[in-house]
Design a protein around this motif. Structure first.
Motif, PDB file in Angstrom:
ATOM      1  N   ARG A 281       0.866  -1.181   0.000  1.00 16.96           N
ATOM      2  CA  ARG A 281       0.000   0.000   0.000  1.00 16.96           C
ATOM      3  C   ARG A 281       0.897   1.222   0.000  1.00 16.96           C
ATOM      4  O   ARG A 281       1.811   1.326   0.813  1.00 16.96           O
TER       5      ARG A 281
ATOM      6  N   ALA B 260      -3.458   5.195  -0.544  1.00 18.99           N
ATOM      7  CA  ALA B 260      -4.074   4.079   0.141  1.00 18.99           C
ATOM      8  C   ALA B 260      -4.359   4.398   1.601  1.00 18.99           C
ATOM      9  O   ALA B 260      -5.048   3.653   2.274  1.00 18.99           O
ATOM     10  N   CYS B 261      -3.818   5.510   2.091  1.00 18.41           N
ATOM     11  CA  CYS B 261      -3.863   5.733   3.536  1.00 18.41           C
ATOM     12  C   CYS B 261      -5.123   6.457   3.984  1.00 18.41           C
ATOM     13  O   CYS B 261      -5.535   6.345   5.126  1.00 18.41           O
ATOM     14  N   LEU B 262      -5.712   7.250   3.109  1.00 21.85           N
ATOM     15  CA  LEU B 262      -6.865   8.033   3.514  1.00 21.85           C
ATOM     16  C   LEU B 262      -8.104   7.477   2.846  1.00 21.85           C
ATOM     17  O   LEU B 262      -8.040   6.813   1.820  1.00 21.85           O
ATOM     18  N   ASP B 263      -9.251   7.768   3.442  1.00 21.26           N
ATOM     19  CA  ASP B 263     -10.494   7.249   2.890  1.00 21.26           C
ATOM     20  C   ASP B 263     -10.851   7.979   1.599  1.00 21.26           C
ATOM     21  O   ASP B 263     -10.472   9.128   1.398  1.00 21.26           O
TER      22      ASP B 263
END
Lengths: 144, 109
Positions: free
Chosen positions: A108, A139-142
């Motif tokens: 990710r 990939a880290c945040l919505d």
């Protein structure tokens, strides 16, 4: 107003040059401060297969092909994503006596960056290689 | 509140003595990185598989420390040498909530 004054400054060649030089110096200082220990290592025997462009950072496939130097075995392997909140993605400790190793995994990514793979061999030698990729969503945040 | 995590372990390559084959392990673990929020805006606690150990015929051949950058489902494929007479490959894992699991696959020559 601000934009136009910046543009005016940028149109002045001397001003533009000094700005570029300053930006370049800052960038290279950033790069060396972060990468020196890894980029100083030889990349021999460490080959990476990593997509140049990935649609999302949610699952980027990485293949690392490691070849140990003559008379040495692979002891450990690190996968580093410098721009991720937790840069150390994966650390492998090998207890066999593998001279060549092929690792496949999926990562990710927080941002477009270069993945680094660092291999440590039984004779204490370290080798590292990197491969850049560009991602279009993190990939880290919505999703927004 | 441990949920069943489906895992899978497969081999690719010639199952012959001395040959190098690839073992492919994946686990349908949520791998919550700790950076995401749920629908009401609360942070979802980090819960990832952080340690994986691979044993071939009860001999430790590989230890892996996983970070938050590993995908969900986790996928890890690594080579191994087929021992004489085959054997059993075990992949043991543990996550942040303390849940442990094991994936076993027999190497039949």
């Amino acid at each position: 107003m601000n934009t136009s004054s910046t543009q005016l400054h940028l149109q002045d060649p001397k001003r533009r040059h000094s700005l570029l030089m300053a930006a370049g110096a800052w960038l290279s200082s950033q790069a060396t401060a972060k990468d020196t220990p890894l980029s100083a290592l030889s990349a021999e025997g460490v080959e990476l297969v990593f997509p140049r462009l990935a649609d999302t950072g949610n699952a980027v496939p990485l293949q690392a092909n490691i070849r140990a130097p003559q008379g040495a075995n692979l002891k450990s392997l690190r996968v580093i994503l410098p721009e991720n909140p937790n840069p150390l993605a994966l650390q492998l400790k090998l207890h066999g006596d593998m001279q060549s190793y092929q690792l496949n995994t999926r990562l990710r990514l927080y941002a477009s960056q270069s993945v680094w793979v660092v291999a440590t061999f039984s004779n204490g030698l370290e080798r590292a290689n990197s491969a850049p990729t560009v991602i279009t969503s993190t990939a880290c945040l919505d999703d927004s | 509140m441990s949920k069943n995590i489906p895992t899978r372990l497969a081999f690719a390559g010639p199952l012959k003595e001395g040959a190098t084959i690839e073992a492919r392990w994946s686990a349908a673990h949520p791998m919550d990185s700790g950076f995401r929020v749920d629908d009401s805006g609360n942070k979802i606690a980090r819960n990832i598989i952080h340690t994986v150990k691979v044993l071939l015929n009860d001999r430790l051949i590989l230890e892996a420390d996983l970070g938050t950058a590993m995908t969900s489902p986790v996928y890890l494929a690594f080579p191994l040498q087929v021992p004489a007479g085959g054997g059993v490959l075990r992949v043991l894992w543990q996550d942040d909530r303390g849940q442990v699991g094991e994936t076993v696959q027999r190497l039949i020559l």
